[in-house]
Design an enzyme around this catalytic site. Structure first.
Site, PDB file in Angstrom:
ATOM      1  N   HIS A 174      17.645  -4.764  28.745  1.00  0.00           N
ATOM      2  CA  HIS A 174      17.412  -5.873  27.814  1.00  0.00           C
ATOM      3  C   HIS A 174      18.340  -5.888  26.603  1.00  0.00           C
ATOM      4  O   HIS A 174      18.238  -6.788  25.775  1.00  0.00           O
ATOM      5  CB  HIS A 174      15.956  -5.863  27.346  1.00  0.00           C
ATOM      6  CG  HIS A 174      15.518  -4.585  26.699  1.00  0.00           C
ATOM      7  ND1 HIS A 174      14.304  -4.469  26.051  1.00  0.00           N
ATOM      8  CD2 HIS A 174      16.119  -3.353  26.573  1.00  0.00           C
ATOM      9  CE1 HIS A 174      14.171  -3.240  25.584  1.00  0.00           C
ATOM     10  NE2 HIS A 174      15.257  -2.554  25.893  1.00  0.00           N
ATOM     11  N   HIS A 175      19.236  -4.910  26.473  1.00  0.00           N
ATOM     12  CA  HIS A 175      20.172  -4.905  25.341  1.00  0.00           C
ATOM     13  C   HIS A 175      21.523  -5.538  25.676  1.00  0.00           C
ATOM     14  O   HIS A 175      22.323  -5.763  24.758  1.00  0.00           O
ATOM     15  CB  HIS A 175      20.408  -3.478  24.845  1.00  0.00           C
ATOM     16  CG  HIS A 175      19.186  -2.806  24.310  1.00  0.00           C
ATOM     17  ND1 HIS A 175      18.370  -3.386  23.358  1.00  0.00           N
ATOM     18  CD2 HIS A 175      18.624  -1.602  24.610  1.00  0.00           C
ATOM     19  CE1 HIS A 175      17.372  -2.562  23.095  1.00  0.00           C
ATOM     20  NE2 HIS A 175      17.497  -1.478  23.838  1.00  0.00           N
ATOM     21  N   ALA A 176      21.803  -5.777  26.948  1.00  0.00           N
ATOM     22  CA  ALA A 176      23.103  -6.341  27.314  1.00  0.00           C
ATOM     23  C   ALA A 176      23.240  -7.742  26.732  1.00  0.00           C
ATOM     24  O   ALA A 176      22.366  -8.598  26.907  1.00  0.00           O
ATOM     25  CB  ALA A 176      23.250  -6.379  28.835  1.00  0.00           C
TER      26      ALA A 176
ATOM     27  N   ASP B 274      16.740  -7.501  22.445  1.00  0.00           N
ATOM     28  CA  ASP B 274      17.640  -8.379  21.698  1.00  0.00           C
ATOM     29  C   ASP B 274      18.582  -9.158  22.598  1.00  0.00           C
ATOM     30  O   ASP B 274      18.836 -10.353  22.373  1.00  0.00           O
ATOM     31  CB  ASP B 274      18.431  -7.577  20.667  1.00  0.00           C
ATOM     32  CG  ASP B 274      19.255  -6.445  21.279  1.00  0.00           C
ATOM     33  OD1 ASP B 274      18.787  -5.810  22.246  1.00  0.00           O
ATOM     34  OD2 ASP B 274      20.374  -6.194  20.789  1.00  0.00           O
TER      35      ASP B 274
END
Length: 303
Positions: free
Chosen positions: A121-123, A164
């Site tokens: 989920h940070h990519a 993010d």
């Protein structure tokens, strides 16, 4: 038992290909699969497909995707990701994205299904970050909607870190709702704006965490009316996690996942989970938490 999407590509041991410097738990994916295979009623395994690159390009910057596929990611981006990108890791990123899409397909047919990896989920649009190369949640959601398999996707992110990348990649879409409960002071330092963010203080334990989840999630489901929930089921909210700042117990994790699975079942919403974060020196303990999350989700959904 429930459908489990998996592939040998998920499990890359830390070796020369990963520069030997990362703290990423490469072995836990095999450990989780083996724990589940040993169950009296083991999950039905499905092979994760490779996500076609055109679907990755639909969400990420094509120049960045090309850097990954050529294993020529610049050093500054590799530092943000946490390890150097190799051909094996590029293939794994396609595989885990395909796995989340496949788990969602199976969930739409069966009710609940799990991807034995994913939750990256940070990519972000033009770079990876925080051990994440491609954002499988955003890619899978986009593809499912483009294929008209669903009309609205709710992404529930209960990893200790804010989702993010997912929030920024899917911002402004009327057909996707993003929800993140996370530790306020944890990575990333600069948070994105989800549809709904719930930031919790350090050391939040079971009761306060579950109160927040039980207060917000039913209302968000009512307002968004999704026909699919993609659930980032990270176990790094556990009090013993090395990279977490919250303080959930084993019982708290069970209660969290039981609530999510039971709520999806009661509302008649397909539920697909991705593994998410979980870090510690005892990878067997971390793997057990991940395996238990899938078991609880399946039991609460199918009971």
């Amino acid at each position: 038992m429930f459908p489990l999407v998996h592939h040998p590509d998920y499990s890359l041991r830390q070796d020369a290909d990963t520069s030997g410097t990362t703290r990423f738990p490469w072995d836990k994916y095999t450990l989780v699969r083996d724990l589940l295979r040993a169950d009296r009623d083991p999950p039905v395994e499905h092979e994760a497909p490779l996500m076609p690159v055109e679907w990755v390009n639909a969400v990420h910057d094509s120049h960045y995707v090309d850097e990954v596929m050529r294993a020529e990611v610049p050093a500054e981006k590799a530092r943000r990701i946490g390890f150097s990108i190799t051909e094996r890791l590029a293939r794994r990123a396609l595989r885990t994205s395909g796995g989340t899409w496949m788990a969602a397909r199976l969930a739409l047919d069966r009710g609940y299904a799990a991807n034995g990896a994913g939750g990256s989920h940070h990519a972000l649009f033009d770079t990876g970050a925080g051990y994440c190369i491609f954002n499988d949640l955003a890619i899978a959601a986009h593809r499912l909607l483009a294929e008209k398999r669903v009309q609205h996707v709710l992404i529930v992110d209960l990893d200790v870190h804010q989702g993010d990348g997912t929030a920024s990649l899917l911002a402004g879409r009327a057909d996707v709702t993003t929800f993140s409960i996370h530790a306020e002071k944890n990575f990333p330092a600069r948070k994105a704006q989800s549809t709904l963010d719930v930031a919790l203080p350090d050391a939040t334990g079971d009761d306060a965490y579950l109160d927040a989840l039980e207060h917000h999630l039913p209302r968000l489901i009512d307002s968004s009316a999704p026909d699919l929930i993609l659930y980032q089921a990270g176990v790094d909210v556990h009090g013993e996690d090395r990279l977490g700042r919250l303080a959930l117990s084993d019982i708290g994790l069970v209660a969290r996942d039981s609530f999510v699975g039971g709520l999806a079942r009661k509302r008649g919403i397909a539920l697909a989970s991705a593994l998410g974060g979980g870090y510690g020196t005892d990878q067997h303990a971390v793997a057990r938490r991940h395996a238990d999350a899938m078991r609880v989700l399946a039991m609460s959904y199918y009971q």
